[in-house]
Design an enzyme around this catalytic site. Sequence first.
Site, PDB file in Angstrom:
ATOM      1  N   GLY A 205       0.791  -1.227   0.000  1.00 18.09           N
ATOM      2  CA  GLY A 205       0.000   0.000   0.000  1.00 18.09           C
ATOM      3  C   GLY A 205       0.818   1.269   0.000  1.00 18.09           C
ATOM      4  O   GLY A 205       1.945   1.289  -0.475  1.00 18.09           O
ATOM      5  N   LEU A 231      -4.498  -5.622  -4.639  1.00 20.88           N
ATOM      6  CA  LEU A 231      -3.444  -4.604  -4.585  1.00 20.88           C
ATOM      7  C   LEU A 231      -2.104  -5.180  -4.122  1.00 20.88           C
ATOM      8  O   LEU A 231      -2.011  -5.776  -3.051  1.00 20.88           O
ATOM      9  CB  LEU A 231      -3.881  -3.463  -3.640  1.00 20.88           C
ATOM     10  CG  LEU A 231      -2.925  -2.268  -3.604  1.00 20.88           C
ATOM     11  CD1 LEU A 231      -2.902  -1.534  -4.926  1.00 20.88           C
ATOM     12  CD2 LEU A 231      -3.283  -1.322  -2.464  1.00 20.88           C
ATOM     13  N   ASP A 232      -1.070  -4.979  -4.937  1.00 16.88           N
ATOM     14  CA  ASP A 232       0.302  -5.381  -4.599  1.00 16.88           C
ATOM     15  C   ASP A 232       0.426  -6.876  -4.314  1.00 16.88           C
ATOM     16  O   ASP A 232       1.347  -7.303  -3.603  1.00 16.88           O
ATOM     17  CB  ASP A 232       0.834  -4.583  -3.385  1.00 16.88           C
ATOM     18  CG  ASP A 232       0.869  -3.091  -3.658  1.00 16.88           C
ATOM     19  OD1 ASP A 232       0.985  -2.710  -4.838  1.00 16.88           O
ATOM     20  OD2 ASP A 232       0.775  -2.316  -2.700  1.00 16.88           O
ATOM     21  N   ALA A 233      -0.476  -7.669  -4.864  1.00 17.66           N
ATOM     22  CA  ALA A 233      -0.470  -9.097  -4.554  1.00 17.66           C
ATOM     23  C   ALA A 233      -0.285  -9.985  -5.774  1.00 17.66           C
ATOM     24  O   ALA A 233      -0.386 -11.204  -5.668  1.00 17.66           O
ATOM     25  CB  ALA A 233      -1.758  -9.464  -3.825  1.00 17.66           C
TER      26      ALA A 233
END
Lengths: 288, 288, 288, 288
Positions: A205, A231-233
Amino acid sequence: MQTESKTAILLMHCPDKQGILAVVTDFINKNGGNIVYLDQYVDRTEKIFFMRAEWELNDFIIPDEKIEEYFATLYAQKYNMDFKLYFSNQLPRMAIFVSKMSHCLYDMLARYTSNEWKVEIPLIISNHPDMQETAKRFNIEYHYFPITKENKQEQEAKELELLKKYNINFIVLARYMQVLSADFITHYEQKIINIHHSFLPAFVGAKPYHAAFERGVKLIGATSHYVTSDLDAGPIIEQDIVRISHKDTIENLIAKGRDLEKIVLSRAVGKHIERKILTYKNKTVVFN
Amino acid sequence: MQTESKTAILLMHCPDKQGILAVVTDFINKNGGNIVYLDQYVDRTEKIFFMRAEWELNDFIIPDEKIEEYFATLYAQKYNMDFKLYFSNQLPRMAIFVSKMSHCLYDMLARYTSNEWKVEIPLIISNHPDMQETAKRFNIEYHYFPITKENKQEQEAKELELLKKYNINFIVLARYMQVLSADFITHYEQKIINIHHSFLPAFVGAKPYHAAFERGVKLIGATSHYVTSDLDAGPIIEQDIVRISHKDTIENLIAKGRDLEKIVLSRAVGKHIERKILTYKNKTVVFN
Amino acid sequence: MQTESKTAILLMHCPDKQGILAVVTDFINKNGGNIVYLDQYVDRTEKIFFMRAEWELNDFIIPDEKIEEYFATLYAQKYNMDFKLYFSNQLPRMAIFVSKMSHCLYDMLARYTSNEWKVEIPLIISNHPDMQETAKRFNIEYHYFPITKENKQEQEAKELELLKKYNINFIVLARYMQVLSADFITHYEQKIINIHHSFLPAFVGAKPYHAAFERGVKLIGATSHYVTSDLDAGPIIEQDIVRISHKDTIENLIAKGRDLEKIVLSRAVGKHIERKILTYKNKTVVFN
Amino acid sequence: MQTESKTAILLMHCPDKQGILAVVTDFINKNGGNIVYLDQYVDRTEKIFFMRAEWELNDFIIPDEKIEEYFATLYAQKYNMDFKLYFSNQLPRMAIFVSKMSHCLYDMLARYTSNEWKVEIPLIISNHPDMQETAKRFNIEYHYFPITKENKQEQEAKELELLKKYNINFIVLARYMQVLSADFITHYEQKIINIHHSFLPAFVGAKPYHAAFERGVKLIGATSHYVTSDLDAGPIIEQDIVRISHKDTIENLIAKGRDLEKIVLSRAVGKHIERKILTYKNKTVVFN
């Protein structure tokens, strides 16, 4: 890279079975292809076979436009293969999304301009006007789409139209500070590369350097990954770190991080351009 | 390390003010101390001054047993200093807590036995009998305290008694697979060093290599930190990483991780033994 | 970097004596300077004291143009100090020498253009015309001086004239493939930064990647250093490495090396711009 | 490592021809072998094919003692292969040569004792008596052969006799400070692993840390390599580095170097034990 002849590149994975590698290399060899690259990997836990083969087409007896069909008919169905075929003379077309920071952008444009990368970059898209000037330096079209909550859907629709118009194959988010909608992502699955300025999964994040500073870590990292709706995964392509100490302020972390970010992102983009990345189960197989 | 003379070591921090370094070095110099080490650091955001000074005592006119009192009276109160004073001939006394894995234990005992570390290790404590034999190889007492939910409080009390009896100054958890109670920790605040087998704050808690494998990271890490009552959240002393690829199985991660863990833990313990670590606001200042 | 006020920066070394740090900080403090950076290092073998101090000039009672004189008169002579004084508002002026490769050049111009570096780059000099276009992109003057054995002396004289005309303080060789004459170097002692594409002192001289490939090393490196009349033997500022394997061809080494070279060179140049490097006995002290 | 069944391991290289991989995998598959590891590499410049295959022998129809003969007759001659065949239940037998320093020795004995390595270590040989005690801790025979110019030939003859008596397959020089004679080396070609305490080819020969300190490098390294009659010039197996700064004394370099040396040496020895190293033209191919 070692060869100037036109080559075909096959990227594939399938359930592992005895002799698959032999079957594929035999297909290439007996039809007159000269293999210039071959790498394979077997995930013995999941029992999946992955491979990348590249061969010269000079004396290959199957016409280029028929190779995909022949391979699909003769082998892919039989072995339940998931494969992609590329040609070295068809350069992938890449769009860059950027916001206000220039370091990743410059790093990629320098590689592009000096022919380090075999790619076309016809298009830069931004939610800010700041990088317009930089795009101009490199004679690349710059399209400015300011995004608000209200207009996001509409603007993304316009962006998609533009990407389609320019036949864009994949997108690189060069510190693009705006979350793409899940719908947008479905149009470019495993084809959007992001750089996150932390050693994921630490500091997911916003403001990861601030979080790293607060936690008092002794290394900071950067992670390039394919974008998914989480998100960001998404699947991680490349990561690296740099050592810091108690002497480093947040400003130092941000400065040291810039160098990490641009190198880690460009390494990932380079591998994507060379068609050396396969994804499977939210992970990547990255060939050398 | 460079000097064979007996030295005093001062570790301190206080609100930053002009001239504090001069005041302290002046105290040492004018009383006949020969400074062999001096390092300082100012956190300009928090406005805190940190320093480590080491000086030879040969010609120091204040008797050893009075230095602390004099320094406290003349300077520490005035400048609101938090300080600790050590003597090079008083070796810190260290206990090792271990479970079933030997790699960190061996690494530390090898350093101890070869006099790489100026420390005493009179005691190994374990919740398993497995490392008894290893302790015997190095002629170190081994105390076995099996821990269950029911007996934990009681066993920790016995451990504390033992640690007291042996005048233990600090504890190293060498892959000790048992969470220490908050109460136990209060007896050794900032004096228990743990090794966590991930790049904290990623993969807090159990089975970090399995979690790293699942996430598909391209680097794995290890983190040594002081233990606080918050699991894996204490001040970080040292971290490092090693590169992995899609080819690495969980077994490979564990094997590569072992080398990381032992080096990262031993680096932290070495710095602690040399009295080069200050903690402040859940972070560490680690002098070179 | 942390302060917007105008600051003075003192870089100095001298024979180590008790209390020198106190003397210098006292000079700053008592004359109304607010210290925003202070780092010192004592080489206890050579008995040399090194320091870097930076202080705000807002309330400093000595006029800027008199500081050097006062410091020289009051302290430098007495303590046998070798010192330099800089002001944060006087940006160092840098010239880049380049040949045909663009990667280091782009990396530096990107930093310059995005104000990452507090420097002026009025001038690019080259022995080839290739980078003319790149210079133009960034609106920087490009001067082309082709060099042959016959004209070398004459061309270097012209280059020196140009450098003088533009008040150039230091020179960066961005993969400049032409050895500078000893005479040229005397005009910019400790003021020419080179990047050598190996881990010096391994692979001195030409074609280090080819030599590394031949030797079968498992890591390749890059080294930035000040240029002296001894080829590749000047004081080292920064080095770094990247891992390679048997799979890497010479082309791969060159490609991986490019990323190393530009980062290692830019780190060195950044430190030089911040006036954080001292040289002594063919070595550097590089402050954080 | 993943399998408990008995396996055969084939390491080979030969002139590259189309279909060699298929030929070998076919030999294994059609005779009932279950492949658990397969890696290959083609040096496209030298046109050499390298591979490592490992397969379970449970259902393999060729008896163990005949595999080598069959493979030689059916394939090796035809394709001009240079190959070696190993069985997982035949542990390689290793001798350690050591002088006075214990860090590499402890590191290896800890791995051996904890069954990290599938190896037998029946023997430690030394030119000094110092490590006798350490050998005893691990119940390993220690033979002391003091070496002088006069007795070197004679002592080496005795060592060779001892190595033969114990069926030693390979030798590890754990900071053994005595050059082996060319004659001695011929008995164990590509079977003696040394650790050199520098980043070869920098700082060949004696006292590399002193030389590194003098040169003012910013990184120090360690290199493990096979021993040839050329000092420090044999095929490199593994290298790594650690960052240093102007603050590090020679003593610090030596201390930091110890950790490097032991890890770099043990990585190389581990790969050798797993039969994952092929040598060719004074270089190594090291499989993952």
